[in-house]
Design an enzyme around this catalytic site. Structure first.
Site, PDB file in Angstrom:
ATOM      1  N   ASP A   1     -58.452  24.133 -33.808  1.00  0.00           N
ATOM      2  CA  ASP A   1     -58.181  23.156 -34.869  1.00  0.00           C
ATOM      3  C   ASP A   1     -57.506  23.830 -36.065  1.00  0.00           C
ATOM      4  OD1 ASP A   1     -58.779  20.494 -34.353  1.00  0.00           O
ATOM      5  OD2 ASP A   1     -60.939  20.815 -34.578  1.00  0.00           O
TER       6      ASP A   1
ATOM      7  N   LYS B   1     -58.268  13.428 -26.063  1.00  0.00           N
ATOM      8  CA  LYS B   1     -58.034  14.886 -26.058  1.00  0.00           C
ATOM      9  C   LYS B   1     -58.323  15.455 -24.667  1.00  0.00           C
ATOM     10  CE  LYS B   1     -58.853  15.385 -30.997  1.00  0.00           C
ATOM     11  NZ  LYS B   1     -59.798  15.675 -32.081  1.00  0.00           N
TER      12      LYS B   1
ATOM     13  N   GLN C   1     -65.701  17.887 -32.643  1.00  0.00           N
ATOM     14  CA  GLN C   1     -65.173  16.629 -33.180  1.00  0.00           C
ATOM     15  C   GLN C   1     -65.945  16.235 -34.441  1.00  0.00           C
ATOM     16  OE1 GLN C   1     -62.443  14.840 -32.009  1.00  0.00           O
ATOM     17  NE2 GLN C   1     -62.736  13.675 -33.893  1.00  0.00           N
TER      18      GLN C   1
END
Ligand code: NAP
Length: 307
Positions: free
Chosen positions: A141, A74, A118
């Site tokens: 997200d 990422k 995460q």
């Protein structure tokens, strides 16, 4: 679709490759690269208008090997996409309160347009409390209840990356979802449920399956669009796939070092499907592309500029 994919196939904007079996392989890697190019241009436009690049903070707690790999890719994708990456690698012993304090600080940091925590978080940390602390305007997200609620109400803002990636991939290959019978296997908060909402928004008629589903085979066999998000290698036998169906395999299962497979038994499924995503190289790359897309969209929305 009735076994004939021509009834839903329209023009493809990506370059489809015919599998030896006849199914079209939905090449998420290639399509995601196109999306990322467009996002990088958009990020450059933001930087020239607002004097700084869009910024994404990526928080990792502990050393879960899979998380380390995901976070690394990422961050690399950010730097390639003209997005500033703010790295927060915290020890596994970090408390929930410390994590939430960091999230609050990032909420107030104007250089940061997106915050990604995460998952999974170490035992003892309530992921919901941490995710709920993220400013919904920075929730790249798309997991925050505010963004999920907006999606449920047909006014999406920051959309969940994996489900949105599936929709964009379908669009890219000209798969018109409206009116199709779609089945999602898996009902988690991060994939299955928002996937069902995205498919509903796209006009599909949606069934969601989970461990309480009585006859999974019958539900899968009816599906003109199948999304598998269970997390069990080869869980859906190829012979269950409706001929001509579009199959999106979200599952990522490591069956040996360096060997990833999806939730659908790939080879026999590819012989029956009209379209199918490989694992790896299907839905996974789209997830990262949509994360970058959300980061730039969040930057524009926060700056009050056009998106
Ligand atoms: P999860 O939270 O474990 O959810 C799994 C879902 O599958 C649950 O809803 C569960 O039902 C359902 N399920 C489990 N066994 C079942 C069975 N025998 N019959 C019917 N349904 C069953 O997993 P997740 O986070 O959604 O992830 C699913 C998979 O997608 C994993 O392999 C993950 O690694 C992968 N993933 C990939 C990406 C990507 O970018 N490609 C992104 C995220 C996740 P209940 O609700 O009844 O428990």
């Amino acid at each position: 679709m009735s076994g004939d994919r021509s009834s839903t196939a329209a023009r493809s904007t990506a370059t489809p490759k015919a599998a030896s079996s006849g199914a079209i392989i939905l090449d998420g890697k290639a399509f995601a690269a196109q999306v990322r190019q467009a996002v990088a241009l958009h990020a450059g436009e933001f930087a020239s208008r607002f004097g700084r690049p869009p910024g994404l903070a990526v928080i990792k707690v502990g050393e879960d090997p899979a998380s380390c790999v995901y976070v690394k890719s990422k961050r690399k994708a950010c730097s390639e996409g003209g997005i500033a990456s703010f790295e927060h690698d915290l020890p596994a012993a970090t408390t929930e309160a410390q994590l939430i304090t960091l999230v609050y600080a990032l909420n107030h940091d104007d250089r940061v347009d997106g915050i990604l925590v995460q998952l999974p978080l170490p035992n003892g940390t309530d992921a919901n409390r941490v995710m709920d602390a993220i400013d919904p305007a920075k929730d790249v997200d798309g997991f925050h209840p505010v963004n999920t609620g907006l999606l449920a109400q047909k006014r999406p803002k920051l959309r969940p990356c994996t489900p949105y990636g599936v929709i964009r991939l379908a669009e890219g290959y000209g798969i018109a979802l409206r009116g199709l019978r779609a089945t999602v296997v898996g009902a988690s908060n991060i994939v299955g449920r928002p996937m069902a909402l995205e498919l509903l928004l796209a006009g599909a008629t949606v069934t969601v399956c989970h461990t309480g589903t009585r006859d999974l085979r019958a539900e899968v066999e009816r599906a003109e669009v199948l999304v598998a998000a269970v997390g069990k290698a080869g869980f859906i036998p190829g012979e269950w796939i409706r001929p001509g169906a579009a199959v999106f395999d979200v599952g990522i299962n490591r069956i040996a070092p360096g060997k990833l497979v999806g939730d659908v038994e790939y080879e026999p499924a590819a012989r029956r499907a009209g379209w199918i995503t490989p694992v790896p190289g299907g839905v996974g790359p789209m997830t990262i592309a949509m994360l970058l897309s959300n980061a730039v969209a969040a930057a524009f929305m926060r700056a009050g500029g056009k998106n």
